[in-house]
Design a protein around this motif. Structure first.
Motif: not given
Ligand code: MN
Ligand code: MN
Length: 464
Positions: A172-173, A181-186
């Motif tokens: 959930l948001i 805060a992570k990179k989109a790939a992670e």
């Protein structure tokens, strides 16, 4: 060099033909959410059109001649249709090849576990995906379970109106500060793409009662035990049907346009040929393109070459390896795969005058590849010159493109593999928005132009 929007060139007859093609494609796409389902539907349409299994012709020692139509089913995951022409095979054949595998989430061999009153299937994704696309959405399960006694159970869950669907949860948001805060790939890990299957304990069970409930459903409904998953191929794909997209219904939103849109256009083209084409024509639908064309059903396997050898054997008085080599080297091929459609919202990834524009028609890519065209097939200028004439003579709306700006990324197709025989090959396809997302967008005009282009190519391509 401005290209026209194809829609501006259509009369009433075109618009009707376009809707007819779109309708046929929607049915093909909705019925073919896995490579196996695509092969099944392709073989059904081929048989309906008078094609026979090449293996049957071989077994019967039946000689083949112009007008004969044969297909090859490779393990139920790749398929080839050959419509024999008047010219001998050593003059080369006209091939239109696409792939029928699409990115998805595969169920692991030992998949089931229970955690905190939910039963899950562990997965390993297939092909290039943005993992965050696949959570919090309805998924359907398609595939086969091969049992020890040789029987194969086919499974489709989540497509019928009253079927349940399954899916992968997302955090959930409210608690996602760290994840966001992570990179989109992670943001989503591959091991976290596990699918929720059940949420109710089975009566009378103490340990793993929800998983026990899952196993009971599999046993009662499909006759499957947990061990049978060891020899299963179950793919989780987006649930639901292809939809008209846009208020003007000019586009289609669906799962697996890459590359079933080119597969369908190729199939439709070969099935529309006259009784005896000038050259033998082939519609080749390969598997495993999304993971490098590997394995027995990927383009790197030798099924195409083997089929050509059988055809040489059945059309000549005497089999000759040299005739086979000559036939392979003399072929013309469209390696049909979708192209990256120019996206105005992400314009900086493209070089606009060399980008595929939705609605401008079927697209040709002289080369693909990445970083200085590495890994690319680079089609010969002479071949492209002849192709331009065929396209223009037949009133096809077409364009040329590169996959994005230089050094931004890249990609490959089956083109370079077939080119190894020395045949002429160029990439050709339909521009797609949101490629590899669970729902991709194409323009109906580009599909219609692809059918026109592939039909004209099969009829008229020849060695220069
Ligand atoms: Mn593709
Ligand atoms: Mn792809």
């Amino acid at each position: 060099m401005e290209r026209k929007n194809a829609w501006t060139t259509y009369d009433e007859k075109d618009l009707q033909a376009l809707e007819d093609v779109s309708k046929g494609y929607r049915a093909y796409l909705d019925g073919g959410k896995t490579e196996r389902e695509c092969v099944k539907e392709t073989v059904a349409q081929a048989r309906e059109a008078g094609y026979i299994d090449l293996a049957e012709a071989v077994a019967a020692g039946k000689k083949l001649k112009a007008g004969d139509k044969v297909y090859v089913n490779c393990m139920g995951k790749a398929v080839m249709l050959f419509h024999l022409g008047k010219a001998p095979l050593e003059k080369g054949i006209n091939i239109v090849g696409a792939h029928i595998d699409s990115p998805r989430i595969d169920i692991k061999q030992n998949p089931f576990y229970e955690d905190t009153s939910l039963a899950y299937a562990d997965t390993h994704y297939y092909g290039g995906i943005k993992k965050f696309h696949w959570v919090a959405r309805a998924l359907a399960l398609h595939g086969v379970v091969a049992k020890k006694d040789g029987t194969v159970v086919e499974i489709v869950i989540g497509e019928a109106e009253d079927d349940p669907v399954v899916g992968i949860s997302d955090l959930l948001i409210h608690l996602s500060g760290e994840q966001m805060a992570k990179k989109a790939a992670e943001a989503i890990s591959g091991e976290n793409l596990d699918i929720i299957l059940c949420g109710k304990p089975l009566d009378g069970e103490e340990k793993d009662a929800v998983k026990a409930g899952l196993l009971k459903i599999l046993a009662d409904k499909y006759g499957i035990e947990e061990e049978d998953m060891l020899s299963a191929e179950i793919e989780a794909v987006p649930a639901g049907r292809t939809r008209d997209f846009g208020l003007d219904r000019s586009m289609l939103l669906g799962y697996g346009h890459d590359d079933r849109v080119c597969a369908y256009a190729s199939l439709r083209a070969i099935l529309s040929l006259e009784e005896e084409p000038e050259y033998t024509c082939c519609c080749l639908l390969a598997d495993k393109e999304e993971i490098g064309s590997v394995g027995a059903t990927g383009m790197q396997a030798h099924y195409f070459e083997n089929a050509m050898a059988e055809l040489v054997n059945l059309t000549y008085d005497q089999y000759s390896e040299l005739t086979l080599r000559r036939a392979l080297a003399a072929c013309r091929m469209l390696s049909c795969d979708v192209s990256a459609g120019f996206d105005p919202l992400y314009a900086s990834a493209f070089e606009k005058k060399n980008a595929a524009i939705l609605g401008n028609g079927v697209c040709y890519n002289k080369f693909t590849g990445a970083r200085g065209k590495s890994g690319s097939n680079d089609a010969n200028a002479e071949f492209i010159g002849r192709l331009r004439k065929i396209m223009d003579d037949n009133g096809v709306n077409w364009q040329t493109a590169e996959l994005g700006k230089v050094d931004v990324g890249g990609g490959g197709t089956i083109a370079y593999i077939c080119a190894l025989y020395g045949m002429e090959v160029i990439d050709s396809g339909v521009p797609v928005l949101s490629m590899h997302a669970p729902q991709e967008i194409i323009n109906k005009a580009d599909l219609y132009e692809a059918v026109k282009a592939y039909t004209a190519f099969m009829r008229q391509a020849a060695r220069g």
